[in-house]
Design a protein around this motif. Structure first.
Motif, PDB file in Angstrom:
ATOM      1  N   GLN A 159      25.245   8.692 -32.028  1.00 39.45           N
ATOM      2  CA  GLN A 159      24.637   8.862 -33.349  1.00 39.45           C
ATOM      3  C   GLN A 159      23.948  10.216 -33.498  1.00 39.45           C
ATOM      4  OE1 GLN A 159      20.719   7.099 -34.747  1.00 39.45           O
ATOM      5  NE2 GLN A 159      22.143   5.579 -35.558  1.00 39.45           N
ATOM      6  N   LYS A 160      23.232  10.635 -32.468  1.00 37.66           N
ATOM      7  CA  LYS A 160      22.529  11.920 -32.511  1.00 37.66           C
ATOM      8  C   LYS A 160      23.524  13.070 -32.656  1.00 37.66           C
ATOM      9  CE  LYS A 160      19.314  14.788 -29.823  1.00 37.66           C
ATOM     10  NZ  LYS A 160      18.577  14.896 -28.534  1.00 37.66           N
ATOM     11  N   GLU A 206      29.672  -1.128 -16.642  1.00 42.49           N
ATOM     12  CA  GLU A 206      29.974  -0.098 -17.640  1.00 42.49           C
ATOM     13  C   GLU A 206      29.148   1.153 -17.354  1.00 42.49           C
ATOM     14  OE1 GLU A 206      30.186   0.426 -22.507  1.00 42.49           O
ATOM     15  OE2 GLU A 206      28.822  -1.063 -21.651  1.00 42.49           O
ATOM     16  N   ILE A 207      29.791   2.317 -17.508  1.00 44.38           N
ATOM     17  CA  ILE A 207      29.058   3.586 -17.467  1.00 44.38           C
ATOM     18  C   ILE A 207      29.204   4.221 -18.845  1.00 44.38           C
ATOM     19  CG2 ILE A 207      28.825   5.859 -16.400  1.00 44.38           C
ATOM     20  CD1 ILE A 207      29.913   4.748 -13.827  1.00 44.38           C
ATOM     21  N   GLU A 208      28.203   4.015 -19.686  1.00 45.16           N
ATOM     22  CA  GLU A 208      28.273   4.511 -21.068  1.00 45.16           C
ATOM     23  C   GLU A 208      28.245   6.025 -21.141  1.00 45.16           C
ATOM     24  OE1 GLU A 208      26.015   2.543 -24.256  1.00 45.16           O
ATOM     25  OE2 GLU A 208      25.341   1.127 -22.718  1.00 45.16           O
ATOM     26  N   GLY A 209      27.623   6.644 -20.141  1.00 44.47           N
ATOM     27  CA  GLY A 209      27.469   8.094 -20.162  1.00 44.47           C
ATOM     28  C   GLY A 209      28.767   8.857 -20.018  1.00 44.47           C
ATOM     29  N   LEU A 210      29.896   8.176 -19.796  1.00 42.20           N
ATOM     30  CA  LEU A 210      31.177   8.856 -19.636  1.00 42.20           C
ATOM     31  C   LEU A 210      32.008   8.849 -20.917  1.00 42.20           C
ATOM     32  CD1 LEU A 210      32.232   7.751 -16.035  1.00 42.20           C
ATOM     33  CD2 LEU A 210      31.742  10.071 -16.824  1.00 42.20           C
ATOM     34  N   SER A 211      31.440   8.370 -21.996  1.00 36.88           N
ATOM     35  CA  SER A 211      32.204   8.341 -23.250  1.00 36.88           C
ATOM     36  C   SER A 211      32.525   9.751 -23.723  1.00 36.88           C
ATOM     37  CB  SER A 211      31.404   7.622 -24.340  1.00 36.88           C
ATOM     38  OG  SER A 211      32.086   7.713 -25.578  1.00 36.88           O
ATOM     39  N   VAL A 229      25.014   1.535 -40.211  1.00 39.12           N
ATOM     40  CA  VAL A 229      23.817   2.160 -39.630  1.00 39.12           C
ATOM     41  C   VAL A 229      23.866   3.674 -39.818  1.00 39.12           C
ATOM     42  CG1 VAL A 229      22.574   2.625 -37.479  1.00 39.12           C
ATOM     43  CG2 VAL A 229      23.387   0.314 -37.966  1.00 39.12           C
ATOM     44  N   LEU A 230      25.032   4.280 -39.575  1.00 36.81           N
ATOM     45  CA  LEU A 230      25.164   5.730 -39.728  1.00 36.81           C
ATOM     46  C   LEU A 230      25.020   6.145 -41.188  1.00 36.81           C
ATOM     47  CD1 LEU A 230      25.658   8.401 -38.236  1.00 36.81           C
ATOM     48  CD2 LEU A 230      28.110   8.092 -38.655  1.00 36.81           C
ATOM     49  N   ARG A 231      25.549   5.336 -42.091  1.00 40.45           N
ATOM     50  CA  ARG A 231      25.409   5.621 -43.530  1.00 40.45           C
ATOM     51  C   ARG A 231      23.931   5.750 -43.913  1.00 40.45           C
ATOM     52  NH1 ARG A 231      23.950   2.603 -47.736  1.00 40.45           N
ATOM     53  NH2 ARG A 231      23.906   0.697 -46.467  1.00 40.45           N
ATOM     54  N   ASP A 254      25.893   3.683 -34.408  1.00 43.23           N
ATOM     55  CA  ASP A 254      24.689   2.843 -34.318  1.00 43.23           C
ATOM     56  C   ASP A 254      24.020   2.909 -32.952  1.00 43.23           C
ATOM     57  OD1 ASP A 254      26.695   1.548 -32.933  1.00 43.23           O
ATOM     58  OD2 ASP A 254      26.083  -0.465 -33.550  1.00 43.23           O
ATOM     59  N   ARG A 255      24.434   3.874 -32.101  1.00 41.16           N
ATOM     60  CA  ARG A 255      23.828   3.876 -30.768  1.00 41.16           C
ATOM     61  C   ARG A 255      23.725   5.281 -30.180  1.00 41.16           C
ATOM     62  NH1 ARG A 255      28.725   0.609 -28.002  1.00 41.16           N
ATOM     63  NH2 ARG A 255      29.055   0.038 -30.157  1.00 41.16           N
ATOM     64  N   LEU A 256      22.850   5.382 -29.201  1.00 37.11           N
ATOM     65  CA  LEU A 256      22.680   6.618 -28.444  1.00 37.11           C
ATOM     66  C   LEU A 256      23.190   6.392 -27.026  1.00 37.11           C
ATOM     67  CD1 LEU A 256      19.044   7.532 -29.547  1.00 37.11           C
ATOM     68  CD2 LEU A 256      21.174   8.447 -30.478  1.00 37.11           C
TER      69      LEU A 256
END
Length: 451
Positions: A398-399, A388-393, A427-429, A211-213
């Motif tokens: 989703q993309k 939080e640093i989301e870019g390190l996941s 959301v992905l469904r 559900d997120r980018l």
């Protein structure tokens, strides 16, 4: 042919998918549940089938939520084969031994502190039970067909995510079942992009970030800013980190920042014995990642690698500013808890969250703004700055997940969405149905389907 969702359905942990075909039982992953108590309690429940009747376990990768229940499986009678890549076998051994040590330690602390609701707290499994798993591992090569039975074969392809992680294509009854495992990012710092499937009659797709980018931000710049701001206040930076891949990624980024003179000359500490051992796995498996052997050697020189617990205590009581990377990534156990006991109540401390935090974990609670957290039976006020640093996941967003489906040459009969919480799953469904017109199903825990 039947599929039964024993774990990883409606949740991001405890991944276990059972396939039954012509008397053969195959378990895809055998993960441990983490997070909220009702999920953790499932770890103590028996499987809905006897482990002795399972012929094969196919591991996608070595993270705890995909391999962490193997000691229970073996202890309860499993005698089959566990197939995985060479790095996955090495990672799984590290993670299972570490998990067992934590289980034993937490049981000991609970018994000594008398804060367990049980008369005698017991570990989910012991180090000895974890070690009994290892003889069942069978190492395979990627992109080669592995015969499991006369009419059943498996092919492993790179999934990105962490070292050794794979997608598994299972060919049986003239059908192809594709199990994504955890899918990495198309533009990861260390790992190569995941291989996209070309064919699949039934697809089992992870949905962690459905559900997120991920934000299009400069993760190096974020690290630089957070470290410098904290050091100016005289504080310590604590980064709870998954020992495999995430720790190495952070090491690489910090090393680059230090080489560019963008962060100060303070102690940079890796306090996770498993993370140190995982670095050796990176060095021994060069083809799986982008780092050169020279990079591995050079970046390691920057860090103090801590294995001995006495060193941990010394670093904790050293008041100078420092950066500490310590396991575990979701703050569920390990040495990071010892640091947090001493530092979470100090306003000059910064805690940087760098990976997915499952529902009910301490990491999730910190991100959601908890005023206090419970560690080893005691409550601690949260005064530290939680960032939080989301870019390190290490998970595709989703993309990336939608893109992973883009090279299919056929329309799947069904796409099962697994390994996600309810909102991302739904959301992905909808996104997949809108973009590709594929029939998507979100299975519930315990549900069974005929294929």
């Amino acid at each position: 042919m039947k599929v039964k969702f024993i774990g990883g359905a409606g949740t991001v942990t405890g991944s276990k998918t059972l396939i039954e075909s012509n008397g053969i039982r195959i378990l895809i992953d055998c993960g441990q549940f983490q997070g909220i108590k009702p999920l953790r309690e499932l770890n103590w429940e028996p499987l809905p089938i006897l482990p002795s009747t399972i012929d094969f376990v196919l591991l996608t990768h070595g993270h705890l939520d995909h391999c962490g229940w193997l000691p229970r499986l073996v202890n309860q009678g499993f005698k089959g084969k566990i197939y995985c890549t060479s790095p996955t076998a090495a990672v799984a051994k590290l993670i299972l031994l570490d998990s067992a040590k934590i289980q034993e330690e937490e049981a000991r602390i609970a018994n000594e502190g008398k804060f367990s609701k049980h008369e005698v707290a017991e570990p989910l499994y012991t180090v000895e039970q974890a070690q009994k798993v290892f003889p069942y591992f069978r190492v395979i090569k990627t992109n080669e067909s592995i015969p499991l039975d006369a009419e059943i074969a498996a092919v492993y392809t790179n999934a990105g995510h962490i070292i050794g992680a794979c997608t598994i294509e299972l060919q049986l009854e003239n059908k192809t079942l594709v199990f994504s495992g955890d899918i990495g990012r198309d533009n990861d710092v260390l790992m190569y992009p995941p291989t996209k499937p070309k064919k699949g009659d039934y697809i089992f797709l992870e949905s962690t970030y459905g559900d997120r980018l991920h934000p299009d931000t400069d993760t190096k710049l974020e690290l630089e800013m957070y470290i410098n701001n904290t050091v100016e206040k005289g504080g310590t930076i604590i980064i709870p980190s998954f020992a495999v891949e995430r720790t190495q990624t952070i090491m690489y980024l910090l090393w680059r920042l230090k080489e560019e003179d963008r962060i100060p000359n303070i102690p940079y500490i890796i306090d996770t014995p498993m993370g140190i051992n995982a670095l050796e796995i990176f060095i021994n498996n060069k083809k799986w990642h982008k780092l050169s052997l020279k990079d591995c050697a050079e970046m390691s020189k920057m860090f103090m690698l801590v294995s001995d617990y006495q060193e941990t205590i010394e670093h904790i009581f050293d008041k100078q500013p420092k950066v500490v990377i310590a396991a575990s990534g979701m703050v569920t156990g390990g040495r990071v808890l010892t640091y947090l006991e001493h530092y979470i109540g100090l306003p000059e401390t910064t805690v940087i969250i760098v990976g997915y935090q499952a529902e009910g974990t301490r990491g999730r609670k910190l991100l959601e703004g908890a005023d206090e957290i419970k560690i080893h039976g005691k409550y601690y006020d949260v005064k530290a700055n939680i960032l939080e640093i989301e870019g390190l996941s290490a998970h595709g967003d989703q993309k990336d997940l939608l893109n992973w489906l883009s090279e299919l040459e056929n329309k799947p009969t069904k796409v099962f969405l697994v390994h996600g919480e309810n909102q991302p799953l739904d959301v992905l469904r909808i996104k997949i149905q809108e973009k590709y017109g594929f029939d998507c199903k979100v299975p519930l825990m315990g549900q069974e389907f005929e294929l």
